[in-house]
Design an enzyme around this catalytic site. Sequence first.
Site, PDB file in Angstrom:
ATOM      1  N   ALA A  66       2.609  16.412 -11.153  1.00  0.00           N
ATOM      2  CA  ALA A  66       3.966  16.627 -10.661  1.00  0.00           C
ATOM      3  C   ALA A  66       4.795  15.416 -11.083  1.00  0.00           C
ATOM      4  O   ALA A  66       4.248  14.331 -11.325  1.00  0.00           O
ATOM      5  CB  ALA A  66       3.946  16.769  -9.148  1.00  0.00           C
ATOM      6  N   GLY A 109      -0.942  17.620 -10.496  1.00  0.00           N
ATOM      7  CA  GLY A 109      -0.382  18.966 -10.629  1.00  0.00           C
ATOM      8  C   GLY A 109      -0.776  19.640 -11.940  1.00  0.00           C
ATOM      9  O   GLY A 109      -0.789  20.877 -12.025  1.00  0.00           O
ATOM     10  N   GLU A 112      -4.006  21.100 -11.239  1.00  0.00           N
ATOM     11  CA  GLU A 112      -3.761  22.190 -10.283  1.00  0.00           C
ATOM     12  C   GLU A 112      -3.132  23.403 -10.977  1.00  0.00           C
ATOM     13  O   GLU A 112      -3.432  24.544 -10.635  1.00  0.00           O
ATOM     14  CB  GLU A 112      -2.880  21.674  -9.144  1.00  0.00           C
ATOM     15  N   GLU A 132      -3.898  11.681  -7.008  1.00  0.00           N
ATOM     16  CA  GLU A 132      -2.821  11.505  -6.019  1.00  0.00           C
ATOM     17  C   GLU A 132      -3.142  10.463  -4.954  1.00  0.00           C
ATOM     18  O   GLU A 132      -2.246   9.804  -4.428  1.00  0.00           O
ATOM     19  CB  GLU A 132      -2.509  12.847  -5.332  1.00  0.00           C
TER      20      GLU A 132
HETATM   21  N1  CAA Z   1       5.557  11.881 -13.412  1.00  0.00           N
HETATM   22  C1  CAA Z   1       6.604  11.325 -14.044  1.00  0.00           C
HETATM   23  N2  CAA Z   1       6.507  10.684 -15.223  1.00  0.00           N
HETATM   24  C2  CAA Z   1       5.300  10.577 -15.767  1.00  0.00           C
HETATM   25  C3  CAA Z   1       4.154  11.120 -15.177  1.00  0.00           C
HETATM   26  C4  CAA Z   1       4.304  11.820 -13.940  1.00  0.00           C
HETATM   27  N3  CAA Z   1       3.293  12.415 -13.304  1.00  0.00           N
HETATM   28  N4  CAA Z   1       3.070  10.843 -15.959  1.00  0.00           N
HETATM   29  C5  CAA Z   1       3.537  10.145 -17.015  1.00  0.00           C
HETATM   30  N5  CAA Z   1       4.889   9.990 -16.901  1.00  0.00           N
HETATM   31  C6  CAA Z   1       5.774   9.285 -17.822  1.00  0.00           C
HETATM   32  C7  CAA Z   1       5.603   7.787 -17.716  1.00  0.00           C
HETATM   33  O1  CAA Z   1       6.338   7.275 -16.629  1.00  0.00           O
HETATM   34  C8  CAA Z   1       6.123   7.331 -19.053  1.00  0.00           C
HETATM   35  O2  CAA Z   1       7.524   7.371 -19.033  1.00  0.00           O
HETATM   36  P1  CAA Z   1       8.380   6.057 -19.533  1.00  0.00           P
HETATM   37  O3  CAA Z   1       8.016   5.954 -20.992  1.00  0.00           O
HETATM   38  O4  CAA Z   1       9.794   6.472 -19.292  1.00  0.00           O
HETATM   39  O5  CAA Z   1       7.887   4.925 -18.731  1.00  0.00           O
HETATM   40  C9  CAA Z   1       5.673   8.451 -19.995  1.00  0.00           C
HETATM   41  O6  CAA Z   1       5.400   9.592 -19.159  1.00  0.00           O
HETATM   42  C10 CAA Z   1       4.382   8.109 -20.749  1.00  0.00           C
HETATM   43  O7  CAA Z   1       3.423   7.711 -19.794  1.00  0.00           O
HETATM   44  P2  CAA Z   1       2.622   6.331 -19.858  1.00  0.00           P
HETATM   45  O8  CAA Z   1       3.443   5.283 -20.550  1.00  0.00           O
HETATM   46  O9  CAA Z   1       2.135   6.017 -18.475  1.00  0.00           O
HETATM   47  O10 CAA Z   1       1.418   6.749 -20.817  1.00  0.00           O
HETATM   48  P3  CAA Z   1      -0.066   6.145 -20.852  1.00  0.00           P
HETATM   49  O11 CAA Z   1      -0.713   6.731 -22.054  1.00  0.00           O
HETATM   50  O12 CAA Z   1      -0.038   4.670 -20.676  1.00  0.00           O
HETATM   51  O13 CAA Z   1      -0.781   6.750 -19.524  1.00  0.00           O
HETATM   52  C11 CAA Z   1      -1.368   8.475 -17.947  1.00  0.00           C
HETATM   53  C12 CAA Z   1      -0.977   8.126 -19.397  1.00  0.00           C
HETATM   54  C13 CAA Z   1      -2.745   7.888 -17.613  1.00  0.00           C
HETATM   55  C14 CAA Z   1      -1.416   9.977 -17.831  1.00  0.00           C
HETATM   56  C15 CAA Z   1      -0.309   7.884 -16.985  1.00  0.00           C
HETATM   57  O14 CAA Z   1       0.995   8.276 -17.437  1.00  0.00           O
HETATM   58  C16 CAA Z   1      -0.448   8.337 -15.566  1.00  0.00           C
HETATM   59  O15 CAA Z   1      -1.308   7.860 -14.844  1.00  0.00           O
HETATM   60  N6  CAA Z   1       0.441   9.273 -15.122  1.00  0.00           N
HETATM   61  C17 CAA Z   1       0.480   9.724 -13.755  1.00  0.00           C
HETATM   62  C18 CAA Z   1      -0.701  10.599 -13.395  1.00  0.00           C
HETATM   63  C19 CAA Z   1      -0.634  10.995 -11.936  1.00  0.00           C
HETATM   64  O16 CAA Z   1      -0.706  10.177 -11.042  1.00  0.00           O
HETATM   65  N7  CAA Z   1      -0.481  12.315 -11.678  1.00  0.00           N
HETATM   66  C20 CAA Z   1      -0.357  12.838 -10.336  1.00  0.00           C
HETATM   67  C21 CAA Z   1       1.079  13.021  -9.996  1.00  0.00           C
HETATM   68  S1  CAA Z   1       1.366  13.435  -8.289  1.00  0.00           S
HETATM   69  C22 CAA Z   1       0.992  15.069  -8.208  1.00  0.00           C
HETATM   70  O17 CAA Z   1       0.674  15.703  -9.181  1.00  0.00           O
HETATM   71  C23 CAA Z   1       1.117  15.671  -6.839  1.00  0.00           C
HETATM   72  C24 CAA Z   1       0.568  17.042  -6.742  1.00  0.00           C
HETATM   73  O18 CAA Z   1      -0.568  17.258  -6.452  1.00  0.00           O
HETATM   74  C25 CAA Z   1       1.429  18.194  -6.956  1.00  0.00           C
END
Ligand code: CAA
Length: 258
Positions: A66, A109, A112, A132
């Site tokens: 998400a 998400g 999911e 999460e």
């Molecule tokens: N939401 C918003 N933006 C996101 C995102 C997310 N879930 N995942 C990645 N992005 C964005 C980053 O912020 C980044 O944007 P900027 O360049 O503007 O900073 C861009 O995508 C590229 O990401 P990274 O620079 O972080 O790329 P990376 O290769 O270093 O890492 C990754 C990749 C490991 C996937 C890392 O991006 C990450 O950990 N993302 C979040 C994963 C996460 O926590 N997901 C769960 C979300 S909460 C949820 O999903 C709730 C639910 O159950 C419904």
Amino acid sequence: MTDYQTIVTAARGRVGWITLNRPEALNALNVQVMRDVVDAAEAFDADAGIGAIVVTGSDRAFAAGADIKEMEALSGSEMLMGDHFGGWARFAAVRTPVIAAVSGYALGGGCELAMMCDIILAADTATFGQPEIGLGVIPGMGGTQRLTRAVGSFKAAELILTGRHFGAEEAERAGLVSRVVPAADLLDDAQRTAEAIAAKSLPSLYAATEALDVALESTLAEGLRYEKHAFAGLFDTADQKEGMAAFREKRAPGFTHR
Ligand code: CAA
């Protein structure tokens, strides 16, 4: 084809494709993505010319969850009263078989969303996870429920409580993934698999996806009762008569999806 902001859609034969397209955010699922995916999936579902749907992302990310930046400042009541993820229930309710073709990150998400599909094909490079807990929350698009049903309670608990990432092989061993394929073959394999499904009779496909859903939602006795009636109902379709006649006459069936 409708022009969408966050996805690209295409029909290839009887297969409808939905490709998530927010590369700047690794296909993070914001409200607009949810609206676009739901709209496209429902449009394919309403089209008798489509017999299977494939949802995919990019090589790097199916979806990284998400959209954290979109939801970060919301209050609990805004999350609840706005039913922030509510639209996804409509995607999960689509009767046409849906294949998730997962490459790269399927986190939060994203994992999911894959679990809302009927089949998960994973590239050998795919990375799954429900991270999460590391954000101070829990899975919110069905992860605590669907992951538990897919892999069992102890495996789901370890994955959800640690939030660790895991690869395609582990996902397949655990029962989260239908099949792992070499990354370079993922999209071709998804198209071939979807074509094989879409060639079947639509009424029987609808009955099968609904019965599979009932299996996750009911007791065995309720599910068996449901199956008995769904099975009997198919004997009123032209395709059941055609399918069984074709078997007897030793020829391929010509289904008309009625
Ligand atoms: N939401 C918003 N933006 C996101 C995102 C997310 N879930 N995942 C990645 N992005 C964005 C980053 O912020 C980044 O944007 P900027 O360049 O503007 O900073 C861009 O995508 C590229 O990401 P990274 O620079 O972080 O790329 P990376 O290769 O270093 O890492 C990754 C990749 C490991 C996937 C890392 O991006 C990450 O950990 N993302 C979040 C994963 C996460 O926590 N997901 C769960 C979300 S909460 C949820 O999903 C709730 C639910 O159950 C419904």
